[in-house]
Structure formats: structure tokens, C-alpha cells
Motif scaffolding. Structure first.
Motif, PDB file in Angstrom:
ATOM      1  N   VAL A  90       8.310   0.239  -4.577  1.00 37.75           N
ATOM      2  CA  VAL A  90       7.047  -0.161  -3.973  1.00 37.75           C
ATOM      3  C   VAL A  90       7.290  -1.074  -2.778  1.00 37.75           C
ATOM      4  CG1 VAL A  90       4.796  -1.233  -4.362  1.00 37.75           C
ATOM      5  CG2 VAL A  90       5.930  -0.017  -6.228  1.00 37.75           C
ATOM      6  N   TRP A  91       6.561  -0.833  -1.716  1.00 35.79           N
ATOM      7  CA  TRP A  91       6.619  -1.638  -0.497  1.00 35.79           C
ATOM      8  C   TRP A  91       5.308  -2.377  -0.269  1.00 35.79           C
ATOM      9  CZ3 TRP A  91      10.656  -1.945   3.180  1.00 35.79           C
ATOM     10  CH2 TRP A  91      11.741  -1.082   2.960  1.00 35.79           C
ATOM     11  N   GLY A  92       5.405  -3.578   0.271  1.00 35.40           N
ATOM     12  CA  GLY A  92       4.226  -4.297   0.704  1.00 35.40           C
ATOM     13  C   GLY A  92       3.830  -3.902   2.108  1.00 35.40           C
ATOM     14  N   GLN A  93       2.719  -4.463   2.584  1.00 34.97           N
ATOM     15  CA  GLN A  93       2.212  -4.140   3.905  1.00 34.97           C
ATOM     16  C   GLN A  93       2.974  -4.835   5.026  1.00 34.97           C
ATOM     17  OE1 GLN A  93      -0.208  -1.977   4.804  1.00 34.97           O
ATOM     18  NE2 GLN A  93      -0.456  -1.321   2.676  1.00 34.97           N
ATOM     19  N   ALA A  97       3.520  -9.299  -6.882  1.00 32.05           N
ATOM     20  CA  ALA A  97       3.165  -8.003  -7.430  1.00 32.05           C
ATOM     21  C   ALA A  97       1.895  -8.111  -8.259  1.00 32.05           C
ATOM     22  CB  ALA A  97       4.303  -7.448  -8.284  1.00 32.05           C
ATOM     23  N   SER A  98       1.142  -7.023  -8.308  1.00 26.53           N
ATOM     24  CA  SER A  98      -0.129  -7.020  -9.017  1.00 26.53           C
ATOM     25  C   SER A  98       0.025  -6.992 -10.528  1.00 26.53           C
ATOM     26  CB  SER A  98      -0.975  -5.829  -8.561  1.00 26.53           C
ATOM     27  OG  SER A  98      -0.306  -4.614  -8.821  1.00 26.53           O
ATOM     28  N   CYS A 152       5.938 -12.911  -1.884  1.00 29.02           N
ATOM     29  CA  CYS A 152       5.695 -11.520  -2.233  1.00 29.02           C
ATOM     30  C   CYS A 152       5.279 -11.487  -3.689  1.00 29.02           C
ATOM     31  CB  CYS A 152       6.954 -10.679  -2.005  1.00 29.02           C
ATOM     32  SG  CYS A 152       6.818  -8.961  -2.531  1.00 29.02           S
ATOM     33  N   GLN A 158      -1.186   1.820  -9.711  1.00 32.06           N
ATOM     34  CA  GLN A 158       0.222   1.494  -9.472  1.00 32.06           C
ATOM     35  C   GLN A 158       0.362   0.048  -9.020  1.00 32.06           C
ATOM     36  OE1 GLN A 158       3.085   3.024  -9.926  1.00 32.06           O
ATOM     37  NE2 GLN A 158       2.131   4.839 -10.827  1.00 32.06           N
ATOM     38  N   VAL A 159       1.570  -0.436  -9.072  1.00 29.53           N
ATOM     39  CA  VAL A 159       1.869  -1.789  -8.631  1.00 29.53           C
ATOM     40  C   VAL A 159       1.607  -1.899  -7.135  1.00 29.53           C
ATOM     41  CG1 VAL A 159       3.679  -3.519  -8.356  1.00 29.53           C
ATOM     42  CG2 VAL A 159       3.553  -2.156 -10.445  1.00 29.53           C
ATOM     43  N   GLN A 160       0.995  -3.006  -6.738  1.00 30.55           N
ATOM     44  CA  GLN A 160       0.799  -3.310  -5.333  1.00 30.55           C
ATOM     45  C   GLN A 160       1.449  -4.646  -5.011  1.00 30.55           C
ATOM     46  OE1 GLN A 160      -3.576  -2.909  -5.103  1.00 30.55           O
ATOM     47  NE2 GLN A 160      -3.182  -1.224  -3.677  1.00 30.55           N
ATOM     48  N   LEU A 161       1.971  -4.751  -3.803  1.00 28.10           N
ATOM     49  CA  LEU A 161       2.619  -5.973  -3.351  1.00 28.10           C
ATOM     50  C   LEU A 161       1.820  -6.590  -2.216  1.00 28.10           C
ATOM     51  CD1 LEU A 161       6.349  -4.780  -3.158  1.00 28.10           C
ATOM     52  CD2 LEU A 161       5.145  -5.786  -5.105  1.00 28.10           C
ATOM     53  N   VAL A 162       1.735  -7.912  -2.217  1.00 32.65           N
ATOM     54  CA  VAL A 162       1.061  -8.643  -1.159  1.00 32.65           C
ATOM     55  C   VAL A 162       2.000  -9.705  -0.624  1.00 32.65           C
ATOM     56  CG1 VAL A 162      -0.891 -10.080  -0.516  1.00 32.65           C
ATOM     57  CG2 VAL A 162      -1.203  -8.229  -2.164  1.00 32.65           C
TER      58      VAL A 162
END
Length: 114
Positions: free
Chosen positions: A103-106, A24-25, A22, A1-5
Motif C-alpha cells: 500500500v502507498w500513501g498519497q 495506516a487506517s 505515516c 483496504q488499508v489506507q495510508l495518510v
């Protein structure tokens, strides 16, 4: 799945500036909105800014005129430029991408000293 940093947080003095990122992967969906939230201590999370794929932007009353949300035209990358920071801006800033998925980031910590 998509990840956010998220990145770009830190400690600054009042009146200073920071730029949050921000990323997205992978590429976003055809239609999407990207939002920045913040949360200080135990208080509820606050929506501070968002931007659509079409570059329509919105800001909370607390940050309007000081913060600017933008996006890269080629990468799944969104920025939040924060100017004239105040201690009240302190908190954890989190990015949220809403499109095909939610999707949420950390989150990244922003601390503004007096």
C-alpha cells in the motif's frame, strides 16, 4: 483496504527540521516493512529509509546521519525525522507499507529553500 495518510510536510529553510508521519487506517500484518520514498520533479523515485516490524532500519547514503525512521509501539504509525535539511531533500515523500498487501500513501510535499 488499508489506507495510508502522510503528514508533516512543508517549506523550511536549509538547516531546518521536519517530522513526517505515516498512519495506516488499520493495524498492520504480522510481518511488515514500512518505507519512505521521495521523488523530485521528473527524477525517479528514491528509497530513503525503511523500518521492519522488528525495528531494523535502513537508510540511503544521501540521508544517513540526518534522517531517523521510527514507529509507534501501539499504533500503526511511522515517523521520519528529518534534520539538517538541504535543498537537495526537496521532493514528494511517500510512505509504503509492505505486508499482507502493498500500500502507498498519497505523498506529502517537502520543500527546502536555500
Amino acid at each position: 483496504q488499508v489506507q495510508l495518510v502522510e503528514s508533516g510536510g512543508g517549506l523550511v529553510q536549509a538547516g531546518g527540521s521536519l517530522r513526517l508521519s505515516c498512519e495506516a487506517s488499520e493495524s498492520p500484518s504480522e510481518f511488515y516493512v514500512v518505507q519512505w520514498y521521495r521523488q523530485r520533479d521528473e527524477k525517479e523515485r528514491e528509497l530513503v529509509a525503511d523500518i521492519s516490524k522488528w525495528n531494523i532500519t535502513k537508510y540511503s547514503d544521501a540521508v544517513r546521519g540526518r534522517f531517523t525512521i521510527t514507529q509507534d509501539s501501539a499504533k500503526p504509525l511511522v515517523f521520519l525525522q528529518m534534520n539538517n535539511l538541504m535543498p537537495e531533500d526537496t521532493g514528494v515523500y511517500s510512505c509504503r507499507w509492505i505486508g499482507d498487501s502493498d500500500v502507498w500513501g498519497q505523498g506529502t510535499q517537502v520543500t527546502v529553500s536555500s
